[in-house]
Scaffold this motif. Sequence first.
Motif, PDB file in Angstrom:
ATOM      1  N   THR A  53       0.829  -1.208   0.000  1.00  0.00           N
ATOM      2  CA  THR A  53       0.000   0.000   0.000  1.00  0.00           C
ATOM      3  C   THR A  53       0.865   1.260   0.000  1.00  0.00           C
ATOM      4  OG1 THR A  53      -1.768  -1.157   1.155  1.00  0.00           O
ATOM      5  CG2 THR A  53      -1.808   1.234   1.260  1.00  0.00           C
ATOM      6  N   ASN A  54       1.921   1.267   0.796  1.00  0.00           N
ATOM      7  CA  ASN A  54       2.822   2.427   0.813  1.00  0.00           C
ATOM      8  C   ASN A  54       3.535   2.618  -0.514  1.00  0.00           C
ATOM      9  OD1 ASN A  54       2.195   3.184   3.405  1.00  0.00           O
ATOM     10  ND2 ASN A  54       3.886   2.049   4.332  1.00  0.00           N
ATOM     11  N   ALA A  55       3.934   1.509  -1.154  1.00  0.00           N
ATOM     12  CA  ALA A  55       4.596   1.613  -2.459  1.00  0.00           C
ATOM     13  C   ALA A  55       3.642   2.180  -3.499  1.00  0.00           C
ATOM     14  CB  ALA A  55       5.121   0.254  -2.885  1.00  0.00           C
ATOM     15  N   ALA A  56       2.387   1.731  -3.494  1.00  0.00           N
ATOM     16  CA  ALA A  56       1.403   2.248  -4.453  1.00  0.00           C
ATOM     17  C   ALA A  56       1.128   3.726  -4.189  1.00  0.00           C
ATOM     18  CB  ALA A  56       0.114   1.439  -4.361  1.00  0.00           C
ATOM     19  N   GLN A  57       1.057   4.083  -2.938  1.00  0.00           N
ATOM     20  CA  GLN A  57       0.805   5.481  -2.593  1.00  0.00           C
ATOM     21  C   GLN A  57       1.976   6.372  -3.023  1.00  0.00           C
ATOM     22  OE1 GLN A  57       0.259   6.051   1.605  1.00  0.00           O
ATOM     23  NE2 GLN A  57      -1.236   7.681   1.272  1.00  0.00           N
ATOM     24  N   ASP A  58       3.192   5.886  -2.861  1.00  0.00           N
ATOM     25  CA  ASP A  58       4.362   6.650  -3.305  1.00  0.00           C
ATOM     26  C   ASP A  58       4.366   6.850  -4.818  1.00  0.00           C
ATOM     27  OD1 ASP A  58       5.226   6.899  -0.714  1.00  0.00           O
ATOM     28  OD2 ASP A  58       6.690   5.255  -0.845  1.00  0.00           O
ATOM     29  N   ARG A  59       3.984   5.795  -5.548  1.00  0.00           N
ATOM     30  CA  ARG A  59       3.938   5.932  -7.019  1.00  0.00           C
ATOM     31  C   ARG A  59       2.900   6.956  -7.444  1.00  0.00           C
ATOM     32  NH1 ARG A  59       4.523   0.222 -10.180  1.00  0.00           N
ATOM     33  NH2 ARG A  59       6.723  -0.065  -9.764  1.00  0.00           N
ATOM     34  N   ILE A  60       1.752   6.928  -6.802  1.00  0.00           N
ATOM     35  CA  ILE A  60       0.693   7.887  -7.149  1.00  0.00           C
ATOM     36  C   ILE A  60       1.154   9.303  -6.818  1.00  0.00           C
ATOM     37  CG2 ILE A  60      -1.638   8.646  -6.510  1.00  0.00           C
ATOM     38  CD1 ILE A  60      -2.333   5.666  -6.164  1.00  0.00           C
ATOM     39  N   ARG A  61       1.818   9.485  -5.690  1.00  0.00           N
ATOM     40  CA  ARG A  61       2.306  10.798  -5.305  1.00  0.00           C
ATOM     41  C   ARG A  61       3.365  11.297  -6.294  1.00  0.00           C
ATOM     42  NH1 ARG A  61       4.775   9.921  -0.473  1.00  0.00           N
ATOM     43  NH2 ARG A  61       2.774   9.403   0.424  1.00  0.00           N
ATOM     44  N   ASP A  62       4.254  10.379  -6.752  1.00  0.00           N
ATOM     45  CA  ASP A  62       5.287  10.768  -7.716  1.00  0.00           C
ATOM     46  C   ASP A  62       4.691  11.209  -9.047  1.00  0.00           C
ATOM     47  OD1 ASP A  62       7.215  10.207  -5.838  1.00  0.00           O
ATOM     48  OD2 ASP A  62       7.719   8.228  -6.663  1.00  0.00           O
ATOM     49  N   CYS A  63       3.559  10.629  -9.426  1.00  0.00           N
ATOM     50  CA  CYS A  63       2.916  11.014 -10.696  1.00  0.00           C
ATOM     51  C   CYS A  63       2.184  12.346 -10.588  1.00  0.00           C
ATOM     52  CB  CYS A  63       1.902   9.952 -11.116  1.00  0.00           C
ATOM     53  SG  CYS A  63       2.634   8.426 -11.688  1.00  0.00           S
ATOM     54  N   GLY A  64       1.830  12.731  -9.389  1.00  0.00           N
ATOM     55  CA  GLY A  64       1.083  13.983  -9.216  1.00  0.00           C
ATOM     56  C   GLY A  64      -0.378  13.824  -9.569  1.00  0.00           C
ATOM     57  N   ALA A  65      -0.913  12.615  -9.442  1.00  0.00           N
ATOM     58  CA  ALA A  65      -2.315  12.376  -9.779  1.00  0.00           C
ATOM     59  C   ALA A  65      -3.215  13.004  -8.734  1.00  0.00           C
ATOM     60  CB  ALA A  65      -2.571  10.872  -9.866  1.00  0.00           C
ATOM     61  N   THR A  66      -4.304  13.627  -9.235  1.00  0.00           N
ATOM     62  CA  THR A  66      -5.254  14.253  -8.324  1.00  0.00           C
ATOM     63  C   THR A  66      -6.609  13.565  -8.346  1.00  0.00           C
ATOM     64  OG1 THR A  66      -5.842  15.837 -10.038  1.00  0.00           O
ATOM     65  CG2 THR A  66      -4.166  16.523  -8.436  1.00  0.00           C
ATOM     66  N   THR A  67      -6.885  12.804  -9.379  1.00  0.00           N
ATOM     67  CA  THR A  67      -8.151  12.079  -9.455  1.00  0.00           C
ATOM     68  C   THR A  67      -7.878  10.583  -9.461  1.00  0.00           C
ATOM     69  OG1 THR A  67      -8.184  12.009 -11.883  1.00  0.00           O
ATOM     70  CG2 THR A  67      -9.185  13.949 -10.822  1.00  0.00           C
ATOM     71  N   ALA A  68      -8.928   9.816  -9.222  1.00  0.00           N
ATOM     72  CA  ALA A  68      -8.796   8.357  -9.195  1.00  0.00           C
ATOM     73  C   ALA A  68      -8.405   7.829 -10.571  1.00  0.00           C
ATOM     74  CB  ALA A  68     -10.099   7.718  -8.733  1.00  0.00           C
ATOM     75  N   GLU A  69      -8.940   8.452 -11.622  1.00  0.00           N
ATOM     76  CA  GLU A  69      -8.606   8.011 -12.986  1.00  0.00           C
ATOM     77  C   GLU A  69      -7.133   8.269 -13.298  1.00  0.00           C
ATOM     78  OE1 GLU A  69      -9.857   9.136 -17.537  1.00  0.00           O
ATOM     79  OE2 GLU A  69     -11.386   9.307 -15.959  1.00  0.00           O
ATOM     80  N   GLN A  70      -6.619   9.425 -12.891  1.00  0.00           N
ATOM     81  CA  GLN A  70      -5.206   9.721 -13.104  1.00  0.00           C
ATOM     82  C   GLN A  70      -4.317   8.762 -12.307  1.00  0.00           C
ATOM     83  OE1 GLN A  70      -4.897  13.797 -11.898  1.00  0.00           O
ATOM     84  NE2 GLN A  70      -5.419  14.624 -13.940  1.00  0.00           N
ATOM     85  N   ALA A  71      -4.721   8.444 -11.094  1.00  0.00           N
ATOM     86  CA  ALA A  71      -3.951   7.518 -10.271  1.00  0.00           C
ATOM     87  C   ALA A  71      -3.938   6.123 -10.904  1.00  0.00           C
ATOM     88  CB  ALA A  71      -4.530   7.453  -8.868  1.00  0.00           C
ATOM     89  N   GLU A  72      -5.078   5.699 -11.413  1.00  0.00           N
ATOM     90  CA  GLU A  72      -5.155   4.384 -12.061  1.00  0.00           C
ATOM     91  C   GLU A  72      -4.272   4.340 -13.307  1.00  0.00           C
ATOM     92  OE1 GLU A  72      -8.596   1.745 -14.200  1.00  0.00           O
ATOM     93  OE2 GLU A  72      -9.156   2.896 -12.417  1.00  0.00           O
ATOM     94  N   ASN A  73      -4.332   5.398 -14.117  1.00  0.00           N
ATOM     95  CA  ASN A  73      -3.481   5.457 -15.312  1.00  0.00           C
ATOM     96  C   ASN A  73      -2.003   5.495 -14.938  1.00  0.00           C
ATOM     97  OD1 ASN A  73      -5.651   5.452 -17.080  1.00  0.00           O
ATOM     98  ND2 ASN A  73      -5.801   7.674 -17.127  1.00  0.00           N
ATOM     99  N   CYS A  74      -1.670   6.212 -13.878  1.00  0.00           N
ATOM    100  CA  CYS A  74      -0.297   6.299 -13.415  1.00  0.00           C
ATOM    101  C   CYS A  74       0.234   4.927 -12.996  1.00  0.00           C
ATOM    102  CB  CYS A  74      -0.189   7.274 -12.246  1.00  0.00           C
ATOM    103  SG  CYS A  74       1.451   7.369 -11.529  1.00  0.00           S
ATOM    104  N   LEU A  75      -0.569   4.195 -12.216  1.00  0.00           N
ATOM    105  CA  LEU A  75      -0.146   2.861 -11.777  1.00  0.00           C
ATOM    106  C   LEU A  75      -0.049   1.893 -12.938  1.00  0.00           C
ATOM    107  CD1 LEU A  75      -2.137   2.440  -8.440  1.00  0.00           C
ATOM    108  CD2 LEU A  75       0.307   2.790  -8.716  1.00  0.00           C
ATOM    109  N   ARG A  76      -0.968   2.019 -13.906  1.00  0.00           N
ATOM    110  CA  ARG A  76      -0.947   1.131 -15.064  1.00  0.00           C
ATOM    111  C   ARG A  76       0.255   1.416 -15.959  1.00  0.00           C
ATOM    112  NH1 ARG A  76      -5.936   2.069 -17.543  1.00  0.00           N
ATOM    113  NH2 ARG A  76      -6.864   0.863 -15.887  1.00  0.00           N
ATOM    114  N   ASP A  77       0.589   2.668 -16.131  1.00  0.00           N
ATOM    115  CA  ASP A  77       1.713   3.038 -17.011  1.00  0.00           C
ATOM    116  C   ASP A  77       3.066   2.715 -16.383  1.00  0.00           C
ATOM    117  OD1 ASP A  77      -0.133   3.953 -18.825  1.00  0.00           O
ATOM    118  OD2 ASP A  77       0.076   6.066 -18.209  1.00  0.00           O
ATOM    119  N   ASN A  78       3.183   2.803 -15.076  1.00  0.00           N
ATOM    120  CA  ASN A  78       4.448   2.557 -14.404  1.00  0.00           C
ATOM    121  C   ASN A  78       4.701   1.090 -14.060  1.00  0.00           C
ATOM    122  OD1 ASN A  78       5.250   5.206 -14.443  1.00  0.00           O
ATOM    123  ND2 ASN A  78       4.312   5.675 -12.467  1.00  0.00           N
ATOM    124  N   SER A  79       3.784   0.216 -14.407  1.00  0.00           N
ATOM    125  CA  SER A  79       3.939  -1.200 -14.051  1.00  0.00           C
ATOM    126  C   SER A  79       5.006  -1.886 -14.814  1.00  0.00           C
ATOM    127  CB  SER A  79       2.629  -1.957 -14.265  1.00  0.00           C
ATOM    128  OG  SER A  79       1.642  -1.436 -13.420  1.00  0.00           O
TER     129      SER A  79
END
Length: 130
Positions: free
Chosen positions: A104-130
């Motif tokens: 959970t902390n690793a996923a949260q760090d990735r989302i923070r590094d992407c600068g995502a502000t919405t759930a859709e941006q966070a999902e795209n960020c996690l999908r692109d960085n996989s």
Amino acid sequence: MPASDSAGRRRRNSPVEPVRPPQRPLRQPPQRQSRLGLVALVLAVMSLPAALMPVLGVVIAVVVLLVGLVALVRAVRVEDISWTYPAIAVVVAVLALGASTMVTNAAQDRIRDCGATTAEQAENCLRDNS
């Protein structure tokens, strides 16, 4: 001539007594496993793969840890119930909780590094960085 022992005393004419093996202490009957302890162990094993899911893994691990602790307390209070399964379940649940917290902390760090502000941006960020 009557038989005598090494000290010169007379022995009675008695039949030879068989040699008995040393008495072993009676074994305790095996303790029974509680259903709650078995359920806690099965859930704990199932919580390990669930630990790979961010946030949901933490929730599942906490629930399993609570079930394991309830089973362990019950097993300690009742003498004829074995505490082995609940103890193993608590240990595995703690491991799953630790693993799910790290995921959970690793996923949260990735989302923070992407600068995502919405759930859709966070999902795209996690999908692109996989």
